[in-house]
Motif scaffolding. Structure first.
Motif, mmCIF file in Angstrom:
data_model
loop_
_atom_site.group_PDB
_atom_site.id
_atom_site.type_symbol
_atom_site.label_atom_id
_atom_site.label_comp_id
_atom_site.label_asym_id
_atom_site.label_seq_id
_atom_site.Cartn_x
_atom_site.Cartn_y
_atom_site.Cartn_z
ATOM 1 N N ASP A 67 0.445 -3.061 -6.284
ATOM 2 C CA ASP A 67 -0.633 -4.192 -6.158
ATOM 3 C C ASP A 67 -1.427 -4.299 -7.547
ATOM 4 N N SER A 68 -0.600 -5.080 -8.582
ATOM 5 C CA SER A 68 -1.344 -5.093 -9.931
ATOM 6 C C SER A 68 -1.787 -6.742 -10.263
ATOM 7 N N ASN A 69 -1.551 -7.614 -9.623
ATOM 8 C CA ASN A 69 -1.925 -8.951 -9.666
ATOM 9 C C ASN A 69 -3.002 -9.394 -8.694
ATOM 10 N N THR B 123 6.060 -1.931 -4.479
ATOM 11 C CA THR B 123 5.399 -2.946 -5.699
ATOM 12 C C THR B 123 3.905 -2.382 -5.822
ATOM 13 N N ASP C 38 2.633 -9.603 -5.626
ATOM 14 C CA ASP C 38 3.230 -8.170 -5.606
ATOM 15 C C ASP C 38 4.113 -8.117 -4.657
ATOM 16 N N THR D 147 5.634 -2.986 -11.214
ATOM 17 C CA THR D 147 4.442 -3.158 -11.119
ATOM 18 C C THR D 147 4.290 -4.957 -11.269
ATOM 19 N N SER D 148 5.330 -5.532 -10.475
ATOM 20 C CA SER D 148 5.533 -6.886 -10.507
ATOM 21 C C SER D 148 6.416 -7.064 -9.249
ATOM 22 N N PRO D 149 6.615 -8.152 -8.733
ATOM 23 C CA PRO D 149 7.700 -8.525 -7.598
ATOM 24 C C PRO D 149 9.030 -7.667 -7.763
#
Length: 181
Positions: free
Chosen positions: A26-28, A24, A33, A5-7
């Motif tokens: 797309d959470s940001n 990854t 990401d 949930t991050s890079p």
């Protein structure tokens, strides 16, 4: 299978006997990401496909390698996109080696998949190339005329929501050398 949930970064060589799927999420909302293969690093499946689904961008460093000995490679940016951010940032010295098919998809609504940016990877005689865009697929931005062959493959499929070879005026021709379109 890896999901972040991050890079996510491949910083060392990675080999698997089966399919490698890396996602990854797309959470940001500000991007970042990304899915990255660092310079000089090899990601290899000896018995399956390599599938990269990035919420934002796919980035490869110099002399990196993505390899499927028996299957295909799928590279998708904007996977389950929520922020409209993402791109292919593939170093021209990156090697994409596969046995069957290369699938490249840009899932960001309205995005433009530019073939000249992917030129080092679209010369694949005897293989299959699948190109998909949630926007358009064009030769170059700005248009560069009929100067090159954009795709060399046995089979090519193109799918785009807003058009293929059409971005403003003049329309752009996509030059191919394929047996099956």
């Amino acid at each position: 299978t890896f999901t972040a949930t991050s890079p996510f970064t491949y910083a060392v060589n990675f080999t698997s006997a089966g399919t490698i799927t890396t996602t990854t999420v797309d959470s940001n909302p500000n991007g970042g990401d990304d899915l990255t293969v660092d310079a000089g690093v090899t990601v290899e499946s000896t018995g399956g496909d390599v599938i990269f689904n990035s919420g934002d961008s796919i980035i490869t460093g110099a002399n990196s390698t993505i390899m499927s000995d028996t299957g295909g490679i799928t590279l998708c940016v904007g996977f389950n996109d929520t922020d409209g951010i993402g791109s292919f940032q593939l170093d021209p010295s990156t090697t994409l080696s596969f046995a069957t098919a290369l699938s490249i998809c840009d899932n960001i609504p309205g995005a433009t998949l530019i073939l000249d940016d992917l030129a080092p990877f679209l010369n694949q005689p005897g293989k299959t190339i699948n190109l998909m865009s949630a926007g358009t697929i064009v030769d170059a931005v700005p248009p560069d005329g009929d100067d090159d062959i954009d795709v060399i493959a046995d089979s090519l499929s193109l799918s785009a929501v807003n058009g293929i070879g059409a971005l403003g005026t003049p329309s752009q021709f996509i030059e191919t050398q394929v047996n099956n379109l």
